[in-house]
Scaffold this motif. Structure first.
Motif, short mmCIF file in Angstrom:
data_model
loop_
_atom_site.label_atom_id
_atom_site.label_comp_id
_atom_site.label_asym_id
_atom_site.label_seq_id
_atom_site.Cartn_x
_atom_site.Cartn_y
_atom_site.Cartn_z
N SER A 136 0.83 -1.20 0.00
CA SER A 136 0.00 0.00 0.00
C SER A 136 0.87 1.25 0.00
O SER A 136 2.08 1.21 0.22
CB SER A 136 -0.92 -0.01 1.22
N GLU A 137 0.22 2.40 -0.23
CA GLU A 137 0.95 3.66 -0.29
C GLU A 137 1.55 4.01 1.08
O GLU A 137 2.67 4.52 1.17
CB GLU A 137 0.01 4.77 -0.76
N GLU A 138 0.80 3.72 2.15
CA GLU A 138 1.33 3.99 3.49
C GLU A 138 2.55 3.15 3.79
O GLU A 138 3.53 3.63 4.38
CB GLU A 138 0.24 3.76 4.54
N GLU A 139 2.49 1.89 3.40
CA GLU A 139 3.64 1.00 3.64
C GLU A 139 4.86 1.47 2.85
O GLU A 139 5.99 1.46 3.35
CB GLU A 139 3.27 -0.44 3.26
N LEU A 140 4.66 1.87 1.60
CA LEU A 140 5.79 2.35 0.79
C LEU A 140 6.39 3.62 1.40
O LEU A 140 7.61 3.80 1.39
CB LEU A 140 5.31 2.62 -0.63
N LYS A 141 5.54 4.50 1.91
CA LYS A 141 6.06 5.72 2.53
C LYS A 141 6.90 5.40 3.76
O LYS A 141 7.97 5.99 3.99
CB LYS A 141 4.91 6.65 2.90
N ARG A 142 6.44 4.44 4.56
CA ARG A 142 7.19 4.07 5.76
C ARG A 142 8.55 3.45 5.38
O ARG A 142 9.58 3.77 5.99
CB ARG A 142 6.38 3.07 6.58
N LEU A 143 8.55 2.60 4.38
CA LEU A 143 9.81 1.97 3.96
C LEU A 143 10.76 3.00 3.34
O LEU A 143 11.98 2.88 3.50
CB LEU A 143 9.52 0.84 2.96
N MET A 144 10.23 3.99 2.62
CA MET A 144 11.09 5.03 2.06
C MET A 144 11.72 5.85 3.16
O MET A 144 12.90 6.24 3.09
CB MET A 144 10.27 5.93 1.12
N ASP A 145 10.96 6.14 4.22
CA ASP A 145 11.54 6.87 5.36
C ASP A 145 12.66 6.07 6.01
O ASP A 145 13.71 6.61 6.39
CB ASP A 145 10.44 7.18 6.38
N ASN A 146 12.45 4.75 6.13
CA ASN A 146 13.50 3.89 6.69
C ASN A 146 14.74 3.89 5.80
O ASN A 146 15.88 3.91 6.30
CB ASN A 146 12.98 2.47 6.85
N LEU A 147 14.53 3.88 4.49
CA LEU A 147 15.68 3.89 3.57
C LEU A 147 16.44 5.21 3.68
O LEU A 147 17.68 5.22 3.65
CB LEU A 147 15.19 3.66 2.14
N ARG A 148 15.73 6.33 3.78
CA ARG A 148 16.41 7.61 3.93
C ARG A 148 17.24 7.65 5.22
O ARG A 148 18.39 8.11 5.23
CB ARG A 148 15.38 8.74 3.93
N ALA A 149 16.65 7.16 6.29
CA ALA A 149 17.38 7.17 7.56
C ALA A 149 18.60 6.26 7.51
O ALA A 149 19.68 6.62 8.00
CB ALA A 149 16.44 6.75 8.69
N ALA A 150 18.44 5.08 6.91
CA ALA A 150 19.57 4.16 6.82
C ALA A 150 20.67 4.73 5.94
O ALA A 150 21.87 4.59 6.23
CB ALA A 150 19.10 2.81 6.26
N LEU A 151 20.30 5.39 4.84
CA LEU A 151 21.30 5.98 3.96
C LEU A 151 22.04 7.13 4.66
O LEU A 151 23.26 7.29 4.51
CB LEU A 151 20.64 6.49 2.68
N GLU A 152 21.32 7.91 5.45
CA GLU A 152 21.95 9.01 6.18
C GLU A 152 22.97 8.48 7.19
O GLU A 152 24.09 8.99 7.31
CB GLU A 152 20.87 9.83 6.89
N LYS A 153 22.59 7.42 7.92
CA LYS A 153 23.52 6.83 8.90
C LYS A 153 24.73 6.23 8.19
O LYS A 153 25.85 6.29 8.69
CB LYS A 153 22.79 5.77 9.70
N MET A 155 26.11 7.22 5.32
CA MET A 155 27.00 8.29 4.88
C MET A 155 27.74 8.90 6.07
O MET A 155 28.92 9.25 5.97
CB MET A 155 26.19 9.36 4.15
N GLN A 156 27.06 9.03 7.22
CA GLN A 156 27.73 9.54 8.41
C GLN A 156 28.85 8.60 8.86
O GLN A 156 29.94 9.05 9.24
CB GLN A 156 26.72 9.74 9.53
N ALA A 157 28.59 7.30 8.81
CA ALA A 157 29.61 6.33 9.20
C ALA A 157 30.80 6.39 8.25
O ALA A 157 31.96 6.27 8.68
CB ALA A 157 29.02 4.92 9.24
N LEU A 158 30.55 6.58 6.96
CA LEU A 158 31.64 6.69 6.00
C LEU A 158 32.49 7.94 6.27
O LEU A 158 33.72 7.89 6.23
CB LEU A 158 31.08 6.73 4.57
#
Length: 859
Positions: free
Chosen positions: A526-543, A545-548
């Protein structure tokens, strides 16, 4: 006692009577069977023929009126046979006695004699005595009385053995009818359609399977008062359903090559007064519809659903961080709905017991139902214990019709994550050994025991040492495969901690977020599920890049030099890519979203970041070896020039010596010639000594390269500088140098020059092959950790303004520049050899020799 009394006693005894009674009983039953069996056989033959005709489906092949005629013929034949059976009569006693007398083969009819009585007029003693004697003689042969075996005489009644043919047809039709025996038998008495209706309608159409995407096909029908239209053969996909619907008439339907299909669940029921018949077209066949005195035949040509085809469009491409990208081409007549890649180890011990199953990879389709297209899938196998193992991969594609197609097996090394620290690399190697065969646990335990020797020198960090000892104890005390898998997982976690520190945790979280989003796109979340997973992906990508960035600050000296042609990725570029990905996913464009997700993963795989120890000594050692080999080529060329010059001096001295001998007849001339020869031999000796030193230097370099390649996985059998055709140019160069030494020792300057020329050419080819191996990372196209060679980046950086590698001019030909072909090189070599041969001929004129010397001066 008189003879007459004895005869009467024997005739009246029970034994002969008993023999006679048994013989009469057998004769009675034999005569009964001989009369009964022909009548029963006729009835059974007619009944069996009727069953065989019914089970063969003959009733459905003939019209109703023809069916009535054939049934009447069967009824008449059966009635005649039944009438003969009714006329059956049992044999009497007289017929049985005659059968006993005929079957026994004894003269004077003993059975009849024993049952006869003397005529009433013969009452005198003489006649009675004579009769008793006659009966006694007949009774004496009673033990030989026989009733005989039944002889129905069917061969006389059926000389062509038609009954056997009917029995064979009965058995064959019984097997062919299967579960439809009772239905086929009842069809003999189905007379529906014999009476025409005043108003009737018959419609028929073909519904192809949904996955074919083809529309229904209307067939010719029957209407009251309308002429029949010719039903031309129809080509339909295999698995199509033929629907025949009739109202106002009862149909008689016969099918051949098609089977009845059950009514689909949820389908609307026909209205009252309407009948519907369904058939599945599995192969080419016909359906004959009879009703209202009319007949129409539908012929179908089934188009088989071909199995899909899938093949690699190019070889698997390993990525920088252990992932692999597969590019494949898919084709199918109606569209592929699922594809995957299966793996199997190429080589394994006969009794190996793997701890983990083969990895699986679901392939991304270009479209939801792909008929023809090229797809790409990237998968990270770095965490799988099989990473770094040589596997056989097969691509499998399936369509909605249940057909399956597979590609040709492809053998390659499953990419693994690069580990540059020796201890982390050792942990991963032992983990792979244990994962591929649990029986190797003792060997792995010994390896961990060896890794903990002298911890104050090799593993000074207490946490790492304690971790190694913990893993060792887990392997030793393991009681099940589950315990061994726990030890293997601990090896992976410890290797990541040693290699990356905090980056590994952020990287795992990022990969988990990518996999969750990809799975949601596949399942239509669903659209809500995709939005939640995209937020998780953004947070994981940010962490991540910070670790790098944190790792780069801790290890600034370990950063790799960036390629000047490399693309710089900014944080806003990543954010823009994620925004586009979210918009495509929420708008329903799942295929584009999956493609964007694959592009993001490939971008992260190829991201140039700081990694401690990535600039190891192996790459520098390889480049230094190439530098040293290039210096040897230049020195060998110099030795060749010196040898050629020394040969020219010898030829000049020889010519002057000959002229001196002709002009001076004395000892002084001979002494001068000997002095010049001594100086020439001394010059040859110096060249021979330099040639020997250069050969020994080449030998040491070859030994170092062999040791270095033996220490790298998968390169133990590869020779340094070995070509693709299996040749060993550096070994050939060493042998040519040895031949040059021998020729120099014998004073043969021409032979030494040819040998030195072969050595130069062989070293150039060996240097080119060695440079290619370094760029590809080894003979298998991979480095020690299954990744592309590190020399490729360095070679790409050292180019001139035209993009040609600068180092190529030192030790080999530049593959990017057009060079003469093999034919041109051979022609030039033949010309050069001819010039040298003529120049070495002292009988030629001096003017020609000087001209030849000028031509050869540059060589």
């Amino acid at each position: 006692m008189t003879d007459h009394d004895v005869a009467r006693r024997q005739a009246g005894s029970n034994a002969p009577r008993s023999f006679l009674s048994r013989a009469l009983t057998r004769a009675y039953w034999a005569l009964t069977w001989e009369r009964l069996w022909p009548r029963l056989s006729l009835l059974a033959t007619i009944a069996a023929l009727f069953l065989a005709v019914s089970w063969a489906g003959v009733w459905q092949m003939i019209p109703v009126y023809g069916r009535v005629v054939v049934l009447m013929l069967f009824a008449g034949a059966f009635s005649a046979a039944l009438f003969q059976f009714i006329r059956f009569s049992l044999p009497n006693r007289r017929q049985a006695l005659q059968r006993v007398d005929a079957s026994s083969g004894v003269a004077h009819r003993p059975a009849t004699t024993m049952t006869d009585r003397i005529a009433g007029g013969a009452n005198d003693d003489g006649s009675r005595m004579l009769w008793d004697t006659h009966v006694a003689r007949a009774a004496a042969s009673a033990s030989r009385l026989k009733g005989g075996t039944p002889k129905p005489g069917l061969a006389r009644l059926d000389p062509f053995a038609l009954r056997a043919l009917v029995a064979l047809l009965l058995v064959a039709s019984f097997v062919a009818a299967g579960g439809d025996r009772w239905r086929l038998l009842k069809s003999a008495f189905d007379f529906r359609g014999a009476i025409a209706s005043a108003n009737y309608r018959v419609d028929a159409w073909v519904t192809p399977p949904n996955y074919t995407g083809r529309p229904p096909v209307l067939l010719a029908g029957m209407r009251a008062g309308e002429p029949l239209k010719d039903a031309a053969p129809v080509a339909v996909p295999a698995g199509s359903v033929v629907v025949i619907r009739a109202s106002g008439v009862t149909l008689d339907i016969a099918s051949r090559g098609v089977t009845e299909a059950p009514t689909e669940e949820g389908a609307a029921k026909p209205v009252a007064g309407t009948t519907e018949h369904r058939y599945t077209v599995g192969a080419s066949g016909t359906i004959t519809v009879r009703g209202a005195g009319r007949e129409i035949v539908y012929a179908f040509n089934a188009i088989p659903d071909r199995a899909p085809t899938i093949a690699l469009a190019k070889d698997p491409e390993p990525q920088a961080r252990g992932a692999v990208q597969l590019t494949y081409r898919i084709e199918d007549d109606y569209g592929v709905t699922k594809a995957e890649a299966t793996f199997a180890p190429k080589t394994a011990r006969a009794k190996a017991r793997p701890l983990y199953g083969a990895p699986t990879l679901g392939l991304t389709l270009p479209q939801a139902r792909t008929r023809n297209g090229v797809g790409q899938t990237m998968k990270d196998f770095s965490e799988h214990p099989w990473a770094g193992t040589e596997v056989v991969m097969t691509l499998v594609a399936r369509d909605e019709g249940g057909n399956e197609g597979s590609s040709e097996p492809h053998t390659f090394v499953l990419p693994q994550r690069p580990f540059y620290k020796p201890l982390a690399r050792a942990l991963i190697e032992q983990r792979r050994i244990l994962a591929m065969d649990a029986e190797m646990r003792d060997r792995v335990a010994r390896a961990f025991d060896a890794l903990t020797i002298a911890p104050e020198r090799f593993t000074p960090e207490a946490g790492i040492y304690l971790g190694l000892r913990t893993i060792h104890q887990m392997i030793v005390r393991a009681k099940s495969d589950e315990d061994l898998r726990a030890a293997a997982d601990r090896m992976w976690q410890m290797a990541l901690a040693i290699e990356d520190g905090n980056v590994s945790d952020a990287e795992q979280a990022l990969r988990a977020a990518q996999d969750a989003l990809r799975q949601a796109l596949e399942n239509g979340a669903s659209e809500e599920e995709l939005k939640r997973l995209m937020d998780n992906l953004r947070a994981a990508l940010e962490k991540y890049m910070q670790a790098l960035n944190e790792e780069m600050r801790k290890n600034p000296q370990a950063q790799r030099p960036l390629d000047r042609n490399a693309r710089e990725i900014r944080p806003q570029d990543l954010r823009s890519m994620l925004d586009k990905l979210e918009n495509q996913a929420r708008s329903g464009n799942k295929d584009a979203a999956r493609a964007m997700l694959d592009q993001l993963q490939q971008l992260l795989e190829n991201l140039q970041t700081a990694r401690p120890g990535q600039q190891g000594e192996d790459g520098n050692d390889d480049m230094s070896a190439l530098d040293e080999l290039g210096d040897m080529i230049r020195r060998e060329q110099q030795l060749r020039d010196r040898t050629f010059g020394q040969g020219q001096d010898q030829r000049r001295q020889g010519q002057r010596g000959q002229r001196g001998q002709r002009g001076q007849q004395g000892q002084q001339g001979q002494q001068g010639q000997q002095g010049e020869q001594g100086e020439g031999q001394q010059g040859m000796g110096d060249i021979q000594r330099d040639q020997q030193q250069l050969r020994e230097r080449l030998g040491k370099l070859l030994d170092e390269l062999r040791k270095r390649q033996q220490g790298q996985p998968g390169q133990g059998g590869q020779q340094p500088g070995q070509g693709g055709d299996g040749s060993n140019p550096l070994g050939e160069a060493e042998q040519a140098m040895r031949e040059a030494e021998d020729a120099l020792g014998q004073g043969d300057a021409e032979g030494a020059g040819r040998a030195q020329g072969r050595a130069v050419e062989a070293m150039r080819r060996g240097a080119g092959n060695l440079a290619q191996q370094m760029q590809q990372g080894g003979p298998n196209g991979q480095g020690p950790n299954g990744q592309p060679g590190r020399g490729q980046a360095r070679a790409n950086q050292e180019t001139d303004p035209l993009g040609r590698p600068l180092r190529g001019r030192d030790y080999g030909d530049d593959v990017t520049v057009k060079v003469p072909g093999e034919i041109d090189v051979q022609r030039a070599r033949r010309i050069l050899e001819e010039l040298r041969r003529r120049f070495s001929d002292p009988g030629r004129p001096q003017l020609e020799l000087e001209y030849l010397e000028r031509l050869l001066k540059d060589f």
